[in-house]
Design a protein around this motif. Structure first.
Motif, PDB file in Angstrom:
ATOM      1  N   ALA A  39       0.818  -1.221   0.000  1.00 18.07           N
ATOM      2  CA  ALA A  39       0.000   0.000   0.000  1.00 18.07           C
ATOM      3  C   ALA A  39       0.849   1.267   0.000  1.00 18.07           C
ATOM      4  N   VAL A  40       2.020   1.194   0.626  1.00 23.22           N
ATOM      5  CA  VAL A  40       2.846   2.401   0.755  1.00 23.22           C
ATOM      6  C   VAL A  40       3.289   2.938  -0.615  1.00 23.22           C
ATOM      7  N   VAL A  41       3.431   2.076  -1.602  1.00 20.25           N
ATOM      8  CA  VAL A  41       3.858   2.547  -2.925  1.00 20.25           C
ATOM      9  C   VAL A  41       2.750   3.384  -3.558  1.00 20.25           C
ATOM     10  N   ASP A  42       1.510   2.961  -3.374  1.00 18.11           N
ATOM     11  CA  ASP A  42       0.401   3.760  -3.894  1.00 18.11           C
ATOM     12  C   ASP A  42       0.347   5.117  -3.195  1.00 18.11           C
ATOM     13  N   TYR A  43       0.531   5.091  -1.875  1.00 19.70           N
ATOM     14  CA  TYR A  43       0.524   6.352  -1.115  1.00 19.70           C
ATOM     15  C   TYR A  43       1.636   7.270  -1.630  1.00 19.70           C
ATOM     16  N   ALA A  44       2.822   6.695  -1.811  1.00 17.20           N
ATOM     17  CA  ALA A  44       3.977   7.469  -2.285  1.00 17.20           C
ATOM     18  C   ALA A  44       3.716   8.026  -3.675  1.00 17.20           C
ATOM     19  N   ALA A  45       3.141   7.215  -4.554  1.00 13.67           N
ATOM     20  CA  ALA A  45       2.884   7.654  -5.933  1.00 13.67           C
ATOM     21  C   ALA A  45       1.887   8.813  -5.946  1.00 13.67           C
ATOM     22  N   HIS A  46       0.862   8.713  -5.091  1.00 14.45           N
ATOM     23  CA  HIS A  46      -0.136   9.793  -5.065  1.00 14.45           C
ATOM     24  C   HIS A  46       0.418  11.064  -4.439  1.00 14.45           C
ATOM     25  N   GLU A  47       1.271  10.927  -3.437  1.00 13.76           N
ATOM     26  CA  GLU A  47       1.934  12.117  -2.885  1.00 13.76           C
ATOM     27  C   GLU A  47       2.786  12.791  -3.963  1.00 13.76           C
ATOM     28  N   LEU A  48       3.520  12.008  -4.716  1.00 13.81           N
ATOM     29  CA  LEU A  48       4.377  12.564  -5.782  1.00 13.81           C
ATOM     30  C   LEU A  48       3.513  13.248  -6.842  1.00 13.81           C
ATOM     31  N   GLN A  49       2.473  12.554  -7.275  1.00 14.67           N
ATOM     32  CA  GLN A  49       1.579  13.120  -8.295  1.00 14.67           C
ATOM     33  C   GLN A  49       0.968  14.435  -7.803  1.00 14.67           C
ATOM     34  N   ALA A 173       3.411  13.438   9.993  1.00 15.81           N
ATOM     35  CA  ALA A 173       4.447  12.557  10.535  1.00 15.81           C
ATOM     36  C   ALA A 173       5.230  11.898   9.404  1.00 15.81           C
ATOM     37  N   ALA A 174       4.517  11.388   8.415  1.00 13.30           N
ATOM     38  CA  ALA A 174       5.204  10.727   7.295  1.00 13.30           C
ATOM     39  C   ALA A 174       6.057  11.730   6.521  1.00 13.30           C
ATOM     40  N   ARG A 175       5.477  12.907   6.251  1.00 12.07           N
ATOM     41  CA  ARG A 175       6.224  13.908   5.464  1.00 12.07           C
ATOM     42  C   ARG A 175       7.472  14.391   6.206  1.00 12.07           C
ATOM     43  N   GLN A 176       7.388  14.460   7.530  1.00 10.48           N
ATOM     44  CA  GLN A 176       8.572  14.875   8.301  1.00 10.48           C
ATOM     45  C   GLN A 176       9.445  13.677   8.699  1.00 10.48           C
ATOM     46  N   ARG A 177       9.098  12.510   8.179  1.00 11.47           N
ATOM     47  CA  ARG A 177       9.873  11.265   8.395  1.00 11.47           C
ATOM     48  C   ARG A 177       9.995  10.927   9.899  1.00 11.47           C
ATOM     49  N   LEU A 178       8.884  11.123  10.610  1.00 15.02           N
ATOM     50  CA  LEU A 178       8.824  10.713  12.017  1.00 15.02           C
ATOM     51  C   LEU A 178       8.150   9.348  12.060  1.00 15.02           C
ATOM     52  N   ASN A 179       8.701   8.417  12.803  1.00 16.25           N
ATOM     53  CA  ASN A 179       8.185   7.044  12.741  1.00 16.25           C
ATOM     54  C   ASN A 179       7.904   6.443  14.125  1.00 16.25           C
ATOM     55  N   GLY A 180       7.656   7.302  15.110  1.00 16.52           N
ATOM     56  CA  GLY A 180       7.457   6.813  16.480  1.00 16.52           C
ATOM     57  C   GLY A 180       6.081   6.210  16.697  1.00 16.52           C
ATOM     58  N   PRO A 181       5.922   5.513  17.820  1.00 17.23           N
ATOM     59  CA  PRO A 181       4.672   4.798  18.075  1.00 17.23           C
ATOM     60  C   PRO A 181       3.453   5.691  18.239  1.00 17.23           C
ATOM     61  N   TYR A 182       3.658   6.939  18.652  1.00 13.66           N
ATOM     62  CA  TYR A 182       2.507   7.819  18.844  1.00 13.66           C
ATOM     63  C   TYR A 182       2.024   8.446  17.543  1.00 13.66           C
ATOM     64  N   THR A 183       2.784   8.333  16.474  1.00 15.22           N
ATOM     65  CA  THR A 183       2.283   8.833  15.190  1.00 15.22           C
ATOM     66  C   THR A 183       1.141   7.926  14.747  1.00 15.22           C
ATOM     67  N   GLN A 184       0.269   8.487  13.926  1.00 13.85           N
ATOM     68  CA  GLN A 184      -0.843   7.669  13.420  1.00 13.85           C
ATOM     69  C   GLN A 184      -0.456   6.984  12.113  1.00 13.85           C
ATOM     70  N   CYS A 185       0.831   6.809  11.906  1.00 11.40           N
ATOM     71  CA  CYS A 185       1.298   6.125  10.698  1.00 11.40           C
ATOM     72  C   CYS A 185       0.805   4.677  10.710  1.00 11.40           C
ATOM     73  N   ASP A 186       0.402   4.197   9.536  1.00 14.71           N
ATOM     74  CA  ASP A 186      -0.073   2.809   9.406  1.00 14.71           C
ATOM     75  C   ASP A 186       0.603   2.188   8.187  1.00 14.71           C
ATOM     76  N   ALA A 187       0.087   1.051   7.755  1.00 10.50           N
ATOM     77  CA  ALA A 187       0.736   0.348   6.637  1.00 10.50           C
ATOM     78  C   ALA A 187       0.829   1.232   5.393  1.00 10.50           C
ATOM     79  N   SER A 188      -0.137   2.130   5.208  1.00  6.99           N
ATOM     80  CA  SER A 188      -0.129   2.964   3.999  1.00  6.99           C
ATOM     81  C   SER A 188       1.073   3.901   3.962  1.00  6.99           C
ATOM     82  N   THR A 189       1.650   4.217   5.125  1.00  7.33           N
ATOM     83  CA  THR A 189       2.835   5.078   5.137  1.00  7.33           C
ATOM     84  C   THR A 189       4.075   4.287   5.586  1.00  7.33           C
ATOM     85  N   GLY A 190       3.991   3.000   5.473  1.00  2.00           N
ATOM     86  CA  GLY A 190       5.162   2.170   5.782  1.00  2.00           C
ATOM     87  C   GLY A 190       5.299   1.788   7.240  1.00  2.00           C
ATOM     88  N   GLY A 191       4.217   1.957   8.000  1.00  2.00           N
ATOM     89  CA  GLY A 191       4.243   1.541   9.413  1.00  2.00           C
ATOM     90  C   GLY A 191       5.082   2.470  10.275  1.00  2.00           C
TER      91      GLY A 191
END
Ligand SMILES: [Zn+2]
Ligand SMILES: [Zn+2]
Length: 578
Positions: A39-49, A173-191
């Motif tokens: 899923a993260v590749v789709d998220y990345a592609a749409h962010e780029l687009q 969080a994803a855009r600032q490359r923060l990857n801690g447990p309190y972020t709401q990052c999920d599989a779509s942003t690479g966990g």
């Protein structure tokens, strides 16, 4: 001669600009993604687009590899079109950006790295800045050109967290490359880097409710009395039954949380180590209260390593246990989370407050290459008060980057939006956690220019007043303190003068709000200590109204770690009746 000159110029320009991605609303490029992809590749592609469209009003199609046309492409992930893309040297979350002919390949060391490769391309080569939840800078361009690209980078910290409420939403969080447990990052942003429990888990492992009545000997002997509790009481770590129950609990946690890579086995908050003969004998032998802890943690980690070789056991080195043991080393699957104890203003390296922190860190880094840091970044007794720690904070992060640390969390106001300098501190920290060698003043400049627009110079001047205060070698701060001891009346007076000028530069309501948010800490000092900062009873009610308006506009809910903003405001209204 003329012909030669022209050909040299052509050669020079073609080496500087390798490709034109988009021009005047036209592009030949497509974004290619693998046929089978997470899923993260789709998220990345749409962010780029999305960002390319914002930059140049041109939409690149996203196509699966098997449906891609022959035209040039930005390729996300592995593809048959590109061979020999070497990613073997990247470490966790690392990125690779490479031109191959007219194509551009974006690859990550892992799923997060794949997404980050898009953000790094946008930041590094296209001038996009992910400043805050409410502010992304996107330069508009008629033509988007790129040089020949051959860039790879892996952040020195695999775990990067700003424990600040505003850093938790997935997108920022994803855009600032923060990857801690309190972020709401999920599989779509690479966990994210998940822990269970978070910290202070002794109390959860051996529950006092369940065991204390029949087995007081499982708990700390303090002053001759067995004592249990979540704070200022620990476990008797040399009791074999305690080890057995704790090990079983850890294995159970792993089974219950199969996706969590790091299990926490760490001391409760406060002090209260066990003073029994056996525990003290180890502590004395090791010259540190971490001795009994580390032997206990290593024993659990050995059992875990047998059954779950990809799991980690984390333990704190905190409060009474920051000094490393003399004899025992952390086993290979153990992470030491060392808690910061040093001056906010001058950094722990250059200040007597917390002078043993740097030697402790150095010694830990000699024993293990798995050190995470719990760093403190706010005044926990006054989230809203001025805290001139920007320079010291940057200095400390740089030190971590060059002393074997590979994960950092900076704890700020995690309970609600806002907090003094919340957005700037979050951006500064996230940039330095990605690359601690970046110059903090450059980060500050790009933040202020983007976030405050026409008022940037005034805001920079205000921040310089704060810096000047932190140069004062007679004032120190750590954790929670009374800010009237560190904020002279001149900062409030001069700061308000500069920020009033900043506010007058623009009619843009969003920027005016951001400047007023900077004024909030100064108003807070006036309201909290009217006698120190010269607030009279006549002006105060009006100031409370201004304060409330900014609080409301920004949804600020906490005034300190233990108190809601509305409760504090009610006290202020009682203190200064209209
Ligand atoms: Zn004991
Ligand atoms: Zn200091």
């Amino acid at each position: 001669m003329k012909v030669i000159l022209i050909s040299i110029m052509l050669a020079l320009s073609s080496s500087a600009i390798a490709i034109t991605l988009m021009e005047n609303g036209h592009t030949d490029y497509q974004i290619i993604v693998p046929n089978k992809r997470p899923a993260v590749v789709d998220y990345a592609a749409h962010e780029l687009q999305y960002f390319l469209k914002e930059i140049s009003d041109t939409r690149l199609p996203i196509v699966s590899e098997s449906k891609a046309g022959p035209g040039p492409a930005i390729i996300l992930g592995n593809s048959k079109r590109v061979k020999n893309v070497e990613t073997g040297k990247l470490t966790a979350d690392g990125v690779l950006i490479k031109s191959i002919g007219e194509d551009i390949v974006l690859v990550g060391q892992n799923e997060r790295g794949q997404l980050y490769s898009v953000y790094v391309l946008l930041e590094r080569y296209l001038g996009v800045r992910f400043l805050a939840r409410d502010c992304t800078i996107i330069p508009k361009k008629r033509a988007v050109t790129l040089p020949k690209l051959d860039y790879s980078y892996s952040p020195p910290f695999m775990y990067r967290e700003v424990l600040s409420y505003d850093a938790f939403p997935k997108q920022i969080a994803a855009r600032q490359r923060l990857n801690g447990p309190y972020t709401q990052c999920d599989a779509s942003t690479g966990g994210k880097i998940a822990f269970f429990p978070y910290v202070h888990s002794f109390d959860d492992m051996i529950s006092p409710d369940k065991y204390f009545k029949d087995h007081p000997e499982y708990f700390s002997l303090i002053g001759g009395k067995r004592t249990a509790g979540a704070i200022h009481a620990q476990l008797c770590l040399t009791n074999p039954d305690v080890l057995k129950i704790a090990t079983e609990q850890v294995l159970k946690w792993i089974e219950e949380h199969p996706d969590v890579p790091i299990i926490d086995v760490s001391q409760n908050d406060g002090n209260g180590w066990c003073e029994c003969e056996k525990c003290m004998a180890i502590a004395n032998q090791e010259g540190s209260q971490h001795g009994p802890i580390l032997r206990f943690v290593n024993a659990i980690a050995d059992v875990v390593a047998e059954k779950y070789p990809d799991k980690w056991i984390e333990t704190l080195a905190y409060a009474y246990s920051t000094k490393p043991p003399a004899l025992t080393k952390p086993h290979n699957n153990v992470i030491i989370r060392l808690c910061h104890a040093g001056c906010y203003y001058h950094g722990f390296m250059s200040c007597g407050l917390g002078a043993d922190f740097a030697p402790n860190l150095k010694e830990w880094s000699r024993l293990t290459d798995r050190i995470f840091i719990w760093h403190y970044g706010t005044n926990f007794a006054h989230y809203i008060a001025p805290n001139q720690n920007l320079t010291g904070l940057a200095r400390d992060l740089l030190y971590y980057g060059s002393h074997g640390v590979n994960g950092v969390m900076v704890q700020c106001n995690y309970q609600g939006p806002g907090g003094e300098l919340a957005e700037l501190r979050q951006y500064l920290v996230s940039q330095l956690l990605w690359d601690p060698k970046r110059h903090p003043k450059e980060i500050r400049l790009e933040f202020c220019q983007g976030y405050y627009g026409p008022a940037a110079d005034d805001v920079l001047q205000f921040l310089a007043l704060m810096d000047k205060l932190s140069d004062d070698r007679s004032k120190h701060a750590f954790g929670a303190w009374d800010p009237k001891d560190t904020v002279p009346p001149s900062l409030v007076a001069d700061g308000l003068e500069v920020l009033n000028r900043a506010r007058s530069r623009t009619d843009d309501a969003q920027i005016v709000n951001r400047i007023e948010k900077l004024m909030l800490p100064l108003w807070y000092m006036e309201l909290t200590y009217p006698e120190v900062y010269g607030l009279d009873a006549e002006t105060a009610p009006k100031l409370i109204k201004s304060f409330e308006a900014v609080v409301k506009a920004n949804g600020i809910t906490y005034v300190n770690e233990g108190r809601q903003m509305q409760d504090w405001l009610a006290e202020m209204r009682r203190r200064f009746p209209t």
